[in-house]
Design an enzyme around this catalytic site. Structure first.
Site, PDB file in Angstrom:
ATOM      1  N   GLU A   1       0.771  13.680  -9.535  1.00 56.02           N
ATOM      2  CA  GLU A   1      -0.675  13.877  -9.414  1.00 56.02           C
ATOM      3  C   GLU A   1      -0.927  15.365  -9.280  1.00 56.02           C
ATOM      4  O   GLU A   1      -0.210  16.020  -8.534  1.00 56.02           O
ATOM      5  CB  GLU A   1      -1.241  13.159  -8.195  1.00 56.02           C
ATOM      6  CG  GLU A   1      -2.760  13.247  -8.156  1.00 56.02           C
ATOM      7  CD  GLU A   1      -3.406  12.460  -7.003  1.00 56.02           C
ATOM      8  OE1 GLU A   1      -2.692  11.906  -6.151  1.00 56.02           O
ATOM      9  OE2 GLU A   1      -4.633  12.434  -6.976  1.00 56.02           O
TER      10      GLU A   1
ATOM     11  N   GLU B   1     -10.080   8.861  -3.090  1.00 57.83           N
ATOM     12  CA  GLU B   1      -9.792   9.639  -1.881  1.00 57.83           C
ATOM     13  C   GLU B   1     -10.847   9.441  -0.787  1.00 57.83           C
ATOM     14  O   GLU B   1     -10.505   9.258   0.379  1.00 57.83           O
ATOM     15  CB  GLU B   1      -9.629  11.119  -2.224  1.00 57.83           C
ATOM     16  CG  GLU B   1      -8.434  11.422  -3.141  1.00 57.83           C
ATOM     17  CD  GLU B   1      -7.104  10.891  -2.627  1.00 57.83           C
ATOM     18  OE1 GLU B   1      -7.001  10.495  -1.455  1.00 57.83           O
ATOM     19  OE2 GLU B   1      -6.142  10.853  -3.434  1.00 57.83           O
TER      20      GLU B   1
ATOM     21  N   HIS C   1      -2.842   6.084   5.153  1.00 60.99           N
ATOM     22  CA  HIS C   1      -3.612   6.559   3.997  1.00 60.99           C
ATOM     23  C   HIS C   1      -2.884   6.232   2.690  1.00 60.99           C
ATOM     24  O   HIS C   1      -3.460   5.647   1.774  1.00 60.99           O
ATOM     25  CB  HIS C   1      -3.847   8.069   4.128  1.00 60.99           C
ATOM     26  CG  HIS C   1      -4.591   8.683   2.985  1.00 60.99           C
ATOM     27  ND1 HIS C   1      -5.940   8.920   3.024  1.00 60.99           N
ATOM     28  CD2 HIS C   1      -4.173   9.103   1.759  1.00 60.99           C
ATOM     29  CE1 HIS C   1      -6.327   9.460   1.875  1.00 60.99           C
ATOM     30  NE2 HIS C   1      -5.264   9.588   1.093  1.00 60.99           N
ATOM     31  N   GLU C   2      -1.617   6.601   2.618  1.00 61.97           N
ATOM     32  CA  GLU C   2      -0.871   6.369   1.372  1.00 61.97           C
ATOM     33  C   GLU C   2      -0.719   4.872   1.113  1.00 61.97           C
ATOM     34  O   GLU C   2      -0.823   4.417  -0.021  1.00 61.97           O
ATOM     35  CB  GLU C   2       0.500   7.051   1.409  1.00 61.97           C
ATOM     36  CG  GLU C   2       0.478   8.549   1.706  1.00 61.97           C
ATOM     37  CD  GLU C   2      -0.504   9.350   0.872  1.00 61.97           C
ATOM     38  OE1 GLU C   2      -0.738   8.975  -0.286  1.00 61.97           O
ATOM     39  OE2 GLU C   2      -1.055  10.341   1.382  1.00 61.97           O
TER      40      GLU C   2
ATOM     41  N   ASN D   1       2.594   7.231  -4.904  1.00 61.31           N
ATOM     42  CA  ASN D   1       3.252   6.641  -6.074  1.00 61.31           C
ATOM     43  C   ASN D   1       3.560   5.156  -5.844  1.00 61.31           C
ATOM     44  O   ASN D   1       4.030   4.774  -4.780  1.00 61.31           O
ATOM     45  CB  ASN D   1       4.576   7.356  -6.345  1.00 61.31           C
ATOM     46  CG  ASN D   1       4.440   8.847  -6.213  1.00 61.31           C
ATOM     47  OD1 ASN D   1       3.655   9.458  -6.915  1.00 61.31           O
ATOM     48  ND2 ASN D   1       5.165   9.436  -5.270  1.00 61.31           N
TER      49      ASN D   1
ATOM     50  N   MET E   1       2.196  11.421  -1.113  1.00 65.37           N
ATOM     51  CA  MET E   1       1.730  10.928  -2.409  1.00 65.37           C
ATOM     52  C   MET E   1       1.991   9.438  -2.555  1.00 65.37           C
ATOM     53  O   MET E   1       3.096   8.969  -2.281  1.00 65.37           O
ATOM     54  CB  MET E   1       2.434  11.731  -3.517  1.00 65.37           C
ATOM     55  CG  MET E   1       2.042  11.320  -4.915  1.00 65.37           C
ATOM     56  SD  MET E   1       0.283  11.619  -5.237  1.00 65.37           S
ATOM     57  CE  MET E   1      -0.036  10.294  -6.391  1.00 65.37           C
TER      58      MET E   1
HETATM   59  N1  0A1 Z   1      -3.106  11.654  -3.613  1.00 64.28           N
HETATM   60  C1  0A1 Z   1      -2.492  12.316  -2.497  1.00 64.28           C
HETATM   61  C2  0A1 Z   1      -2.700  13.768  -2.480  1.00 64.28           C
HETATM   62  C3  0A1 Z   1      -1.908  14.625  -3.392  1.00 64.28           C
HETATM   63  C4  0A1 Z   1      -2.535  15.307  -4.384  1.00 64.28           C
HETATM   64  C5  0A1 Z   1      -1.846  16.201  -5.186  1.00 64.28           C
HETATM   65  C6  0A1 Z   1      -0.506  16.373  -4.932  1.00 64.28           C
HETATM   66  O1  0A1 Z   1       0.214  17.257  -5.631  1.00 64.28           O
HETATM   67  C7  0A1 Z   1      -0.392  18.278  -6.270  1.00 64.28           C
HETATM   68  C8  0A1 Z   1       0.137  15.679  -3.946  1.00 64.28           C
HETATM   69  C9  0A1 Z   1      -0.570  14.797  -3.181  1.00 64.28           C
HETATM   70  C10 0A1 Z   1      -3.153  11.828  -1.230  1.00 64.28           C
HETATM   71  O2  0A1 Z   1      -4.360  11.688  -1.206  1.00 64.28           O
HETATM   72  O3  0A1 Z   1      -2.481  11.633  -0.255  1.00 64.28           O
HETATM   73 ZN    ZN Z   2      -5.262  10.105  -0.813  1.00 66.48          ZN
END
Ligand code: 0A1
Ligand code: ZN
Length: 904
Positions: free
Chosen positions: A141, A340, A317-318, A285, A283
């Site tokens: 991401e 988000e 959150h994740e 994933n 993250m």
């Molecule tokens: N989606 C993750 C946040 C996230 C965004 C970008 C990243 O790398 C550039 C890494 C994590 C979250 O909201 O926790």
């Molecule tokens: Zn998030």
């Protein structure tokens, strides 16, 4: 790296087009070798029947060449081989640029095979596949997958992934990817392989793989339907004893999401991997979350209470993203807050349910008021649903996350919990497996409630923080109480252009939760234009630029308790007297507003002291605040969390945010003065509070013990600020004897910030012994760096420069960068803004150095310089000068370029 010679372009939401091709299946084989990795990708592709482009072009023979070209994203890839339906392409059939691979003609349905080489060990940007300490891991991401292979790297292209990893067995005994393991074996030469299959279609940004020498801590969770889910937390062997809290938090989050949202986990395996080099917190994933070690590892000896709470919140959150983000994902990156904002709202409610609701809310309000309101007032202000961006990585902001969560919270407030749950059920069932928009989310909420959300959408589409001015009137004869509301919203830098063309900001729909408070407590009332029965608290909807609400049958003139629970993210302005604030502090039934009254009272006092300071008048303490504090301290100690909140003065950051022109020195001196005065006037009470809250047993992490420690450490700081004779001994013995990091670090930080010469000697010794005890633990070292970088005593810049020379400092590691440079520039205002602008020059130098290593971190670090308009003319010139210097660098990343160019 994302270096570009040309200026990066701007991408607009209005230009969104559905993808022209789809990828039904993605089969990857990643061979990790000594100094490179080979990536073989097989993509089963077909033309997208939903693409307008397909419709428009079909039947137009002139467009046929354009029509059948395929453009894939790819960066830092070296293409070795390419074939379609088994036939290798010749170099005439495609073009490769720094950013793209264009194949001139593809069939309507085909199999594309590519082979590329990448260099994970040289990847310092921490996007794509990179090496962190002993492991290889990925971060995709928002647009990192294009650094792994050529792809349609956009969230509305969802595919079924099968991933095979091949690596040296002794270097990388553990091989992980999304989904379920479906095969493994040896290939000779000491190498082995593993294949993983993810049954859920997903966009490439949710892809992950890990290869390394990792230990695993395992557990299980039984879902509401009785399925058993294996939980595995992979860490470096030395961290195996720091996994318990994250696993416990995960199980709590899984149960909570079943109970509160009806959401069950969908795979048989849930994995978390902890890595030390990571740009963000964590993250989501699919099935394979990757975490910054700072957000997953916890142990009482190494982690503070705040650290424990952060782990619980980020793990939740994740996990919650599995539904709000993964099962239902975003159509494009303008919809980032769809996942988000909603997920932050969900994790905030989870944390509130796990600990103290008021404390959690106050922490979030503080973050919003200090950081998000400042962003909204600065040059990078943007709506929760932005209309354009240059570099999407710059949009992982407090506006997208925290303001986005506040907007979802307002929907929850307007609908009430039952309808909100119905709306969320409808959203998840209607869009399961789809990539959708913020409008789709709101439509589900509108449908279940029958409400019209058209005006509400202004919260998503307009940047800036609305101001809500309220005035009151009491008519004793008519027993009528009237509140007059007036809303306005300042124009943000972004909108200045439009505004000049005569466009005005539209009024917001603002839910204002109101109570009417007297010495006897809350009055029951009903507002005349509301159909509600008499209640002690009501949500009033302000929709007009000016609006009056009348309350009937009010027998005594009340004090209004406005915006209870911070029911809308606005700047409230009501002319409270000090007496009225004192009354709210002790009688408001709303905990958040009791706290807020204490903040407003302190702010009034501090603002008048700042005027005296600037006029070189002696500072004199007004006793209204100390009397209010004395009262709180003498109350029964059944809500220590609340006591600690109310007795904490507003931060320097908050005082800066609400100033017209920020006078860093005045803010710092006045706050220090007030801490010292409150410390000495109430020293006996602080001392009693300190001793009464020393824990008798060993460390436990639960809400009441956390509250007790926070009150105790607050008392210790007040005593040190008052320079009482006994305070140094108290601090020293707490430092020496603490059995946990919360108490030890509180003592260390108190000592380090103590201006007395005798404290300086003790502080040096304490820092040294702390380092000797903990230099083998990166996360503890970060805290050691942070304490020193935040020290507000004179000489901060040279201390920080020395820290950067320290053998354990590493510019490649984002946690170290944040702990030293980030903390100094954001949380040490008197030193960062020192006369002469050396702090600004230092920051610009670091940004330029980092831009070559890790553009995301460089761009983020820049924030304090972008706020130059808020300071004196002299400081403005110095800050701007540094921005101009950065701008003149020929090869800036698009990340840094966007922030600097918008700031100038
Ligand atoms: N989606 C993750 C946040 C996230 C965004 C970008 C990243 O790398 C550039 C890494 C994590 C979250 O909201 O926790
Ligand atoms: Zn998030």
């Amino acid at each position: 790296m994302a270096m570009k010679d040309a200026q990066p372009g701007t991408i607009h939401l209005k230009d969104y087009e559905a993808p022209r091709y789809l990828i039904d299946k993605t089969t990857l084989k990643v061979e990790i070798e000594q100094d490179k990795a080979k990536v073989y990708a097989t993509l089963n592709m077909r033309r997208n029947p939903e693409s307008d482009y397909s419709d428009n072009c079909s039947g137009n023979p002139l467009d046929s060449s354009l029509d059948s070209s395929l453009v894939l994203s790819g960066q830092q890839l070296s293409l070795e081989h390419i074939a379609i339906n088994g036939a290798s392409l010749t170099t005439e059939q495609y073009v490769v640029t720094e950013e793209e691979l264009t194949i001139h003609q593809v069939p309507d349905q085909f199999e594309l095979v590519t082979e590329v080489i990448i260099y994970p060990k040289q990847n310092t940007s921490l996007e794509g596949l990179y090496k962190s300490r002993t492991m290889y891991c990925t971060q995709c991401e928002a647009e990192g997958f294009r650094r792994i292979t050529y792809y349609l790297d956009r969230p509305d292209v969802m595919s079924e992934f099968t991933t095979t990893i091949i690596a040296d067995q002794s270097e990388c005994p553990v091989l992980l990817a999304n989904g379920n393991p479906i095969g493994s074996g040896k290939v000779g030469d000491g190498r082995h392989w593993a294949t993983w299959h993810d049954p859920f279609r997903k966009p490439a940004y949710l892809f992950a793989m890990v290869a390394g020498d990792l230990s695993v801590v395992e557990d299980q969770f039984t879902t509401c339907s009785g399925r058993i889910v294996d939980i595995r937390l992979y860490v470096e062997p030395k961290d195996k004893d720091k996994c318990g809290h994250a696993i416990q938090s995960l199980k709590h989050a899984m149960t909570w999401d079943e109970q509160v949202y009806g959401r069950e986990y969908d795979l048989d395996l849930f994995m978390i991997v902890a890595v030390d080099d990571f740009n963000m917190g964590a993250m989501e994933n699919k099935g394979l979350n990757i975490f910054n070690t700072s957000c997953v590892l916890a142990h009482p000896e190494t982690t503070t209470d705040a650290g424990f709470q952060r782990v619980e919140a980020v793990v939740a959150h994740e996990y919650f993203h599995n539904w709000s983000g993964n099962r239902v994902t975003c159509r494009d990156w303008f919809q980032l807050s769809l996942k988000e904002g909603f997920t932050v709202f969900r994790d905030a409610e989870f944390s509130a349910d796990m600990g103290s609701r008021t404390v959690k809310r106050v922490e979030d309000i503080n973050l919003l008021r200090t950081v998000q309101f400042a962003e909204d007032a600065g040059p990078t202000a943007h709506p929760v649903q932005p209309a354009s961006y240059m570099e999407i990585s710059n949009f992982y902001t407090v506006t997208i996350y925290e303001k986005g969560a506040e907007v979802v919270r307002m929907i929850h407030t307007l609908l009430g919990p039952e309808l909100f749950r119905q709306g969320s059920d409808l959203y998840f069932s209607r869009h399961d497996g789809q990539a959708v928009t913020i409008e789709d989310f709101v439509a589900a909420m509108a449908e279940v409630s029958g409400r019209d959300f058209s005006q509400f959408m202004n919260w998503y589409r307009q940047a800036g923080t609305p101001r809500l001015s309220v005035r009151s009137e009491y008519d004793e004869k008519a027993q009528q109480y009237r509140l007059h509301f007036k809303q306005s919203c300042e124009v943000t830098k972004l909108e200045e252009g439009k505004q000049q063309q005569g466009k005005q900001k539209n009024p917001y729909q603002i839910p204002v939760k109101v109570g009417l408070v007297t010495e006897q407590g809350d009055l029951a009332f009903s507002a005349s234009d509301e159909k509600n029965p008499r209640e002690k608290s009501q949500v009033i909807e302000i929709t007009e630029p000016e609006q009056t609400v009348v309350f009937e049958g009010i027998e005594t003139c009340p004090v209004p308790s406005l915006l209870r629970g911070f029911s809308a993210p606005v700047k409230l302005d009501y002319p409270y007297s000090r007496e009225e604030l004192a009354l709210l502090m002790s009688h408001d039934s709303d905990g958040v507003n009791r706290w807020d009254a204490s903040q407003q009272l302190a702010i009034q006092l501090m603002q008048s002291l700042m005027e005296d300071y600037r006029a070189s008048k002696p500072l004199v303490m007004d006793d209204c605040l100390s009397q209010a504090y004395a009262k709180i301290l003498s109350e029964s100690a059944d809500d220590r969390a609340m006591q600690a909140l109310v007795l904490t003065l507003p931060s320097e950051l908050l005082l800066a945010e609400i100033s017209d022109e920020i006078d860093v020195e005045a803010i710092h001196q006045v706050r220090r003065f007030l801490c010292g005065q409150l410390g000495s006037i109430l020293s006996d009470q602080w001392r009693d509070t300190y001793h009464a809250n020393i824990s008798t047993g060993s460390y436990i992490h639960n809400a009441s013990e956390v509250a007790q420690r926070s009150l105790k450490n607050l008392a210790l700081r007040y005593l040190a600020n008052a320079k009482t004779e006994d305070s140094l001994a108290l601090v020293q013995s707490q430092f020496d004897e603490a059995d946990n990091m919360t108490d030890r670090l509180a003592a260390l930080s108190t000592l380090v910030n103590d201006p007395r010469p005798e404290a300086a000697v003790l502080a040096m010794q304490a820092l040294e012994s702390f380092f000797n005890d903990w230099h083998h633990e990166p996360l503890v070292l970060n805290q050691w760096f942070q304490v020193q970088a935040a020290c507000s005593l004179p000489g901060g810049l040279s201390r920080v420069k020395a820290l950067m020379e320290h053998s354990t400092f590493d510019l490649h590691n984002p946690n170290k960068v944040r702990s030293v440079i980030g903390v100094f520039c954001n949380s040490n205002p008197v030193n960062f803004h020192c006369d002469g602008g050396e702090g600004y020059r230092f920051l610009a130098d670091q940004v330029l150095a980092l831009d070559k290593l890790n553009p995301q971190i460089a761009a983020r670090l820049l924030t304090p310089l972008t706020r130059w308009r808020r300071f004196s003319e002299q400081k403005q010139a110095l800050m701007k000068g540094e921005l101009v210097r950065i701008m003149s660098e020929p090869k800036l990343s698009s990340d840094t370029y966007e922030i600097v160019s918008k700031s100038l």
